[in-house]
Every structure is written in C-alpha cells, then in structure tokens.
Design a protein around this motif. Structure first.
Motif, PDB file in Angstrom:
ATOM      1  N   UNK A   1      15.133  -3.578  -5.221  1.00 14.94           N
ATOM      2  CA  UNK A   1      15.849  -4.831  -5.020  1.00 14.94           C
ATOM      3  C   UNK A   1      16.604  -4.776  -3.699  1.00 14.94           C
ATOM      4  N   UNK A   2      17.064  -5.926  -3.265  1.00 16.41           N
ATOM      5  CA  UNK A   2      17.877  -6.027  -2.059  1.00 16.41           C
ATOM      6  C   UNK A   2      18.941  -7.088  -2.301  1.00 16.41           C
ATOM      7  N   UNK A   3      20.119  -6.874  -1.743  1.00 17.10           N
ATOM      8  CA  UNK A   3      21.220  -7.810  -1.929  1.00 17.10           C
ATOM      9  C   UNK A   3      21.792  -8.210  -0.582  1.00 17.10           C
ATOM     10  N   UNK A   4      22.162  -9.476  -0.470  1.00 18.18           N
ATOM     11  CA  UNK A   4      22.772  -9.976   0.754  1.00 18.18           C
ATOM     12  C   UNK A   4      23.901 -10.934   0.438  1.00 18.18           C
ATOM     13  N   UNK A   5      24.260 -11.723   1.441  1.00 18.67           N
ATOM     14  CA  UNK A   5      25.273 -12.756   1.245  1.00 18.67           C
ATOM     15  C   UNK A   5      24.638 -14.076   0.819  1.00 18.67           C
TER      16      UNK A   5
ATOM     17  N   UNK B   1       8.178 -10.725  -4.169  1.00 18.30           N
ATOM     18  CA  UNK B   1       9.340 -10.714  -5.056  1.00 18.30           C
ATOM     19  C   UNK B   1       8.940 -11.255  -6.424  1.00 18.30           C
ATOM     20  N   UNK B   2       9.706 -10.853  -7.436  1.00 19.02           N
ATOM     21  CA  UNK B   2       9.435 -11.318  -8.800  1.00 19.02           C
ATOM     22  C   UNK B   2      10.646 -12.028  -9.408  1.00 19.02           C
ATOM     23  N   UNK B   3      11.823 -11.868  -8.795  1.00 20.27           N
ATOM     24  CA  UNK B   3      13.008 -12.487  -9.375  1.00 20.27           C
ATOM     25  C   UNK B   3      14.092 -12.629  -8.307  1.00 20.27           C
ATOM     26  N   UNK B   4      15.006 -13.571  -8.552  1.00 18.63           N
ATOM     27  CA  UNK B   4      16.145 -13.807  -7.666  1.00 18.63           C
ATOM     28  C   UNK B   4      17.371 -14.086  -8.530  1.00 18.63           C
ATOM     29  N   UNK B   5      18.488 -13.511  -8.146  1.00 20.14           N
ATOM     30  CA  UNK B   5      19.764 -13.829  -8.789  1.00 20.14           C
ATOM     31  C   UNK B   5      20.592 -14.631  -7.787  1.00 20.14           C
TER      32      UNK B   5
ATOM     33  N   UNK C   1      23.485 -16.012  -7.987  1.00 25.78           N
ATOM     34  CA  UNK C   1      24.924 -15.752  -7.993  1.00 25.78           C
ATOM     35  C   UNK C   1      25.290 -14.561  -7.121  1.00 25.78           C
ATOM     36  N   UNK C   2      24.465 -13.528  -7.146  1.00 26.49           N
ATOM     37  CA  UNK C   2      24.765 -12.314  -6.382  1.00 26.49           C
ATOM     38  C   UNK C   2      23.920 -12.178  -5.125  1.00 26.49           C
ATOM     39  N   UNK C   3      23.038 -13.168  -4.862  1.00 30.00           N
ATOM     40  CA  UNK C   3      22.137 -13.123  -3.702  1.00 30.00           C
ATOM     41  C   UNK C   3      21.308 -11.847  -3.704  1.00 30.00           C
ATOM     42  N   UNK C   4      20.727 -11.551  -4.872  1.00 30.07           N
ATOM     43  CA  UNK C   4      19.898 -10.355  -5.023  1.00 30.07           C
ATOM     44  C   UNK C   4      18.459 -10.765  -5.282  1.00 30.07           C
ATOM     45  N   UNK C   5      17.520 -10.115  -4.596  1.00 34.39           N
ATOM     46  CA  UNK C   5      16.099 -10.352  -4.850  1.00 34.39           C
ATOM     47  C   UNK C   5      15.485  -9.065  -5.408  1.00 34.39           C
TER      48      UNK C   5
ATOM     49  N   UNK D   1      21.551 -11.984   5.501  1.00 31.71           N
ATOM     50  CA  UNK D   1      20.734 -13.064   4.976  1.00 31.71           C
ATOM     51  C   UNK D   1      19.334 -12.547   4.661  1.00 31.71           C
ATOM     52  N   UNK D   2      18.905 -12.786   3.427  1.00 32.62           N
ATOM     53  CA  UNK D   2      17.578 -12.381   2.988  1.00 32.62           C
ATOM     54  C   UNK D   2      16.686 -13.614   2.946  1.00 32.62           C
ATOM     55  N   UNK D   3      15.606 -13.595   3.721  1.00 35.77           N
ATOM     56  CA  UNK D   3      14.666 -14.710   3.772  1.00 35.77           C
ATOM     57  C   UNK D   3      13.397 -14.289   3.041  1.00 35.77           C
ATOM     58  N   UNK D   4      12.994 -15.084   2.057  1.00 35.39           N
ATOM     59  CA  UNK D   4      11.776 -14.803   1.303  1.00 35.39           C
ATOM     60  C   UNK D   4      10.671 -15.679   1.880  1.00 35.39           C
ATOM     61  N   UNK D   5       9.728 -15.047   2.562  1.00 42.70           N
ATOM     62  CA  UNK D   5       8.619 -15.775   3.157  1.00 42.70           C
ATOM     63  C   UNK D   5       8.703 -15.794   4.669  1.00 42.70           C
ATOM     64  N   UNK D   6       7.611 -15.409   5.324  1.00 46.94           N
ATOM     65  CA  UNK D   6       7.575 -15.333   6.789  1.00 46.94           C
ATOM     66  C   UNK D   6       6.594 -16.340   7.362  1.00 46.94           C
ATOM     67  N   UNK D   7       6.554 -17.527   6.784  1.00 49.69           N
ATOM     68  CA  UNK D   7       5.791 -18.607   7.371  1.00 49.69           C
ATOM     69  C   UNK D   7       6.574 -19.251   8.502  1.00 49.69           C
TER      70      UNK D   7
END
Length: 711
Positions: free
Chosen positions: A165-169, A148-152, A154-158, A21-27
């Motif tokens: 880039x990084x990819x997760x589930x 980050x500048x983009x997210x996909x 469908x593929x869970x890629x940031x 799991x990729x979490x964007x933001x550490x607030x």
C-alpha cells in the motif's frame, strides 16, 4: 513494480514541503495532473497498471481550450508533430459532398490552435515533462505495473494487487473509464459503471502518401489539416490528419451489434480488415477504397462507453478526473481536453503552500469548478452523435457547441473561482470599488483580509479649539434633518480645527499622511426611538492622500475630501498650511509651544472634546442616474465611539501653545473650483476666542473599524 527512475529517494520526499499526492493512472489526465501539481511544489507519485508496452495509440484532438493549457504546462503539441485543423468537409455515404467549412486560424477567434496530435507522441511528451529532472518542482515518480485494488479516501491510502500500500495527503483517480477509484465514492459502490452507448468504433491509421498516390482517394487528403466526416444513416466515418499531415487517423462508428463478437470496452481489440469493409459496404466506392488501405497493425475496434452522471467526484482526500469522472463519447474530440482541464483546475486549487488539512475543502472546490462544464460537454457529445440528426443539423449544432467548448480557459476560470472561494471564506471583509479585484486592502485589512496592527503607528495632532457662533455651526448640520442639535441652547458654541500627521502606518508600508478636520463639540443626535447620542460632529475632513480618502468615504462613510496639507515645525512652533493646486486657503499656527506633564484625559480622544463620547458624521451616497439627481442610495448618521478605539492612542508628549491663530481665505471659484463652497462656509466661522491649542505626540492609531450606523 517497475519505476521510471528520476533520482528522487525517500529522504528527499520526507524533506519536501509540498503535499504528497498519489495519482492512479498515467494517461493524459493523470500525467497532466502530475505536471501541474509538481509545478506547484508538491511531491507526486503515479501508479499505472500497465507497462505502456502495448500502447499503439491513435490520434487525439487538442482544441484551443486544451492546447492552450498544454502550453501553460510547457508542452508544445506542435513539437510532437500535431498539425493544425483548418477545416471540415462533410459527405453523404453515397459520395456527395454536403458542406465545407474553414475554421479560424490561431489568433483570429481563439488564441491557440486547434491541433490534431498523435496520442502516443503527446503521451510521451507529457511523461517526459512529468518525470524529467529539469523544469519546475520535484520530478514525478512513475510506478508501472502497479494495479490498485482498493482506496481509502479518508486516509488517502491506496492498496495494490500484490498486498502493498501507499499513503499520501490525497489520491487522484485518473484510472479511466473502468476506474477502481470511482467505486470508492459514496453511493457508487460499482453501481455507476460505464455502459455501452449502442455504438462501437474501428480506429486505424493510413499513411497519407498512400491515399495521395491513388487518383480515387487523392482529393480527400490533398488539402492539409482538413477533417472529413462521411455520414450514413446509423454510422459514420471520421478521418483527419496528424503527425505533420503524414498519417490519416480514422474513427469508423457503427452499431455495436455488427462487431459484438470482437469489440469490448478495451481500446486494443484487434479487428480484421474484412469486418471493417463489411460494416461499411453500403458506403460509396471512394470510401470503401479508402477503408481498404487500413493499416492492419493499427486496426482496432472498441465499444463506445457512456456513463450516468456521478453525484460527486470527491470524497475526503480522493478526487476523480478525466474518464474516471466523466467518460466521453468521441463525437466532439473533447475527452482528452476535458481531462487536461480537470488537471489544470486541480493544480490551481491545490496551490503551492496549502496544507493537508485544507485538502478536502479544496477538492470540493475543484468539483464545483469542473463538474457542470464537463457534464455539459458530455451531453453535447451525445447530441452530436445521434443518428436522427442530419449532417446539416450536426454541423450547425457543432458550431454552437464549439463556441462553448473552445471559448474557455480553465486556468483563468479556476484561478478566478479560487479567488472568489477565498473571498467567501472571509465574510467579514471590507469591499469597495472596484469590486472586480476582490476585497480591497486598506487601513482596516491587509491584502489577505487580516486586521491591521496600528499599535506601532505614530501620530502628531495639532488642535486649536475656538469659541464661536452656535448658529453658524448649526448651519453645517446635514440639511433637511431634524435629528441633529446642540446640547446647549445658547448662541455660543465650541469647535476645533485639528490636524494629525500619521506615520509608520502598516497599510502604507510604513509611510503616512496628513489630515485636517473641523470638529464641532457638544452635538447630539436624536434617534427615531428618542435615544440621544452625544458626540463631536465632524462635517469635513481634508486629507492629502487618495487611498485613505477613498477607504474612509466608502468603508466608514467619513466626509473626506482632498487638500494638500503642509507642516512647518520647530521647537517652539507648529504651522499648518492648506492648499489646493498651489492656492493657499488656510493657515493654522501654534506658537510659543511649551511641554507639559499632564495628559489631561486625552487618551482615545485626540480630535474630540473630553465631554464628548465619540465622532458623529453624516454618511451620504448619491444615487446614480440623471433622473436621480439629488437622491441618495444611502444617507444616515455614523458614530465612532472613543471607547471602541483599537488600539487605544497613547499620548507620550503634550505641548501647549501660548499663541495660536486660524486664518481661512475662501478665495473664489476660479482659485478653488472644487473647494470654494466648503472653504467659503468655513471662513464664515467667527473666532470669538482661542480657548486652547496644543500638540499631542503619541503611538497607537485606531483603525476606526468601530464606526457604525446609529439607527
């Protein structure tokens, strides 16, 4: 990218069985999500755009609805210096006290305390809980300075600003009010940006001791844990203690036009004290005196941003939480709390053991659980913050909203919603009372609603078939129905008393039980369209275990009732004794047993006559209510066709009896207070002749799921 190391390397991640799991933001929302997801056995990585170096912080409300969730996560806000909020006093800008209300203490109305925390200290506690090597689950990897500048989705890629880039589930967008992940939702594409609410706010701290030392300001801080709100026509000052009542936090809300040159949507815009005093110069001397003590280092100003409701928070493998999904105005102190509720709901639906294939559906469920509540509290916050509401009205409305906000536990709510969602995924399940606990496990389904396997279950059936009076048996047909009849018009008929011992039953963890029934052969049921169904009619079935009685009555409509059924057996005899509370009412004896080699067509018809097609029963469910006595909620014939039996019983041994007998003793009402009306009728059945008697042993016990209404 700066990384807070926790000893977790790529090889460990590869062998981890949970989701990546990729979490964007550490607030607060992102870290809370990381904690609960880590505890569910998932591998979590957080990508934070900042270095945390400029975090100056402010105070934050942790009301009962969110403070309780922190405790579930293993975090004590009180241990970080958060102090309980015990009351609220409201003031007019000219200095007159308008009202005071004490809040319930922990355990009086709400289980958990309403506490006032220092944001930075709470944030540090969350960060420690997420990344620590102690605690349940794999430590979270925290990547700093990773915008980050983009997210996909469908593929869970940031994708990052540096081109990597990084990819997760799945990806969780916890990147705040200026969210990048939000723009990747369908139909958003930047059009759903946060906008100014028309208000801005100063925020700052003052050491409580400074205000205690001043006779003018002392009265506003001498009571610990009390929040104060001072109302002007189009502005207000909110002050409350934090850090064990040593710091006083201030939020000074005002028209944004008065600080346009300084305020943006960023929390960290420094502001001069002179500007603060100018904006609130119309307030009484006590309040301007308080403001004069504002700490210059913590004095900031920012625009209060709002946003239109999003159509969706999720897409494929992307889900938003917190301000990225629903920015909050500060008027109820619920922004951080709702982000924590989001995080906990995600942790519940992304339970340990789910697979990546299940993620999109689980994220939709998360949205279904959270969206309505978060957006309703957003609306409440807007209403409370309106200028045209009087302080008295605001206090009344806040009380109403507080009951909705605080009287909620998102863990319990989400857990129930997940259960109900799972139940809905299995529409072909058996439900019976009590329904509050979900589909009931039993002979036909396991706890997860999967079918039972009865192929290895065993049965021993002892049956005595007698010749008797048709007119006596006919009186046991369902009263008031002309649909039941015998095939033969004569006065002689046949019935069997058949007792079966079941064992190795999967649904009873390998154990079993006994049942004994009366089976009347050669019966026909005439349907309304004239079609005739032939079978063995079973007016009564005694069983010695509660669970099969209840499941058989409710799921199948079988006429089951309790009786103790004891078996005494040796190589030549099989004796059955039936009792109620120690009182014997029946004896069935099969003596002079001899094994035979012929199966004689018994497969699938252990309790029936070879000429009959299945078992016929009368289902009756009484209506509830004194005025409905004698009325039925359900009354219809049920047929269990032998050819539908799964699995098919497989007789392995048959023993014929050379000497069998049936003895029934009706006793009286005092001896059989719940059975006398039944046993008395059975005792009326005359035994003209014992036609046959046998004991059949075999494997394979059908679950009777083929039973269905005839009409």
């Amino acid at each position: 990218m700066a990384v807070i190391s926790n000893g977790h390397n790529g090889d460990e991640a590869a062998t981890h069985t949970g989701l990546k799991i990729l979490v964007v933001g550490a607030g607060i929302g992102g870290l809370s999500a990381a904690i609960v997801l880590r505890q569910q056995g998932h591998h979590v990585e957080i990508y934070e755009s900042s270095r945390f170096a400029t975090e100056t912080g402010a105070a934050i409300h942790m009301p009962p609805n969110s403070n309780g969730l922190l405790k579930r996560m293993g975090i004590s806000a009180e241990a970080t210096g958060a102090n309980e909020c015990v009351g609220m006093t409201s003031w007019a800008a000219h200095g007159i006290q308008l009202s005071h209300r004490n809040f319930p203490r922990a355990g009086e109305v709400w289980q958990h305390s309403w506490v006032l925390a220092h944001r930075v200290r709470l944030h540090d506690a969350l960060k420690q809980a997420a990344t620590s090597t102690s605690g349940k689950g794999k430590p979270v990897r925290l990547h700093l300075t990773s915008p980050i500048v983009d997210v996909d989705p469908a593929s869970a890629t940031i994708h990052f600003k540096d081109g990597s880039s990084a990819q997760g589930d799945l990806v969780i967008g916890a990147d705040g009010v200026h969210s990048v992940t939000r723009t990747k939702l369908p139909g958003v594409s930047g059009s759903r940006k946060a906008f100014s609410s028309g208000k801005s706010a100063f925020r700052f701290f003052i050491h409580r001791q400074i205000l205690l030392d001043d006779p003018v300001t002392q009265k506003y801080v001498e009571s610990e844990g009390v929040m104060h709100i001072c109302y002007g026509r189009d502005r207000r000052i909110v002050m409350y203690p934090t850090s064990n009542n040593t710091l006083i936090n201030f939020v000074a809300i005002h028209p944004e036009t008065e600080t346009d040159q300084t305020a943006t949507g960023d929390w960290n815009n420094a502001a001069p004290k002179g500007l603060l005093l100018e904006v609130f110069k119309s307030f009484s001397g006590d309040w301007t005196k308080i403001l004069s003590y504002a700490d210059n280092d913590s004095l900031k100003v920012w625009k209060l941003l709002d946003m239109e409701v999003l159509d969706t928070w999720t897409d494929y493998r992307l889900a938003l939480l917190g301000d990225a999904a629903h920015p909050f105005l500060p008027h109820q102190g619920q922004g951080g709390g709702q982000a924590i509720e989001d995080a906990v709901a995600l942790g519940v639906v992304l339970e340990e053991g789910i697979t990546a294939v299940e993620v999109p559906d689980r994220l939709k469920l998360y949205q279904d659980i959270r969206k309505e509540r978060a957006e309703k509290i957003q609306l409440y916050s807007r209403i409370v913050g309106q200028d045209n509401i009087s302080p008295k009205e605001a206090a009344t409305i806040m009380l109403e909203f507080t009951n909705y906000n605080y009287g909620h536990d998102e863990f319990d709510n989400a857990a129930q919603r997940l259960r109900e969602w799972k139940w809905a995924q299995r529409p072909s399940t058996y439900w019976r009372m009590p329904r509050a606990f979900g589909p009931m496990p039993g002979p036909r389904q396991a706890h997860d609603s999967q079918p039972r396997d009865g192929r290895e279950s065993t049965f021993v059936t002892a049956s005595i078939k007698i010749k008797t009076s048709r007119t006596i048996l006919q009186n046991l047909f369902p009263p008031g129905s002309a649909s039941w009849r015998f095939k033969s018009p004569g006065t002689v008929a046949y019935c069997s008393f058949s007792q079966t011992t079941l064992n190795k039953m999967q649904w009873l963890s390998g154990s079993g039980y006994n049942h004994l029934g009366l089976y009347i052969h050669g019966v026909e049921y005439v349907k309304q369209d004239g079609e005739v169904v032939s079978g063995t009619y079973m007016p009564i079935l005694f069983e010695n275990l509660t669970d099969p009685i209840i499941s058989g009555r409710e799921e199948l409509g079988m006429p089951k009732i309790y009786s103790a059924i004891d078996i005494e057996r040796d190589s030549k005899s099989y004796h059955i004794r039936t009792t109620w509370n120690g009182m014997t009412w029946g004896r069935f004896e099969l003596n002079d047993l001899e094994e035979v080699n012929e199966m004689n067509g018994t497969t699938g018809k252990i309790s029936g006559d070879t000429a009959d097609e299945g078992i016929l029963v009368d289902r009756y469910l009484p209506a509830v209510g004194r005025e409905n006595k004698g009325k039925a909620d359900a009354q219809y014939a049920v047929f269990d066709r032998f050819s539908n039996a799964e699995p098919k019983p497989q007789p392995q041994r048959i023993l014929k009896s050379g000497n069998a007998s049936v003895v029934l003793n009706a006793r009286d009402w005092s001896a059989l207070p719940t059975l006398h009306h039944i046993i008395g009728r059975l005792a009326e059945i005359p035994v003209y002749d014992v036609v046959s008697a046998q004991v059949v042993e075999g494997v394979g016990v059908p679950d009777v799921s083929g039973a269905c209404g005839i009409e």
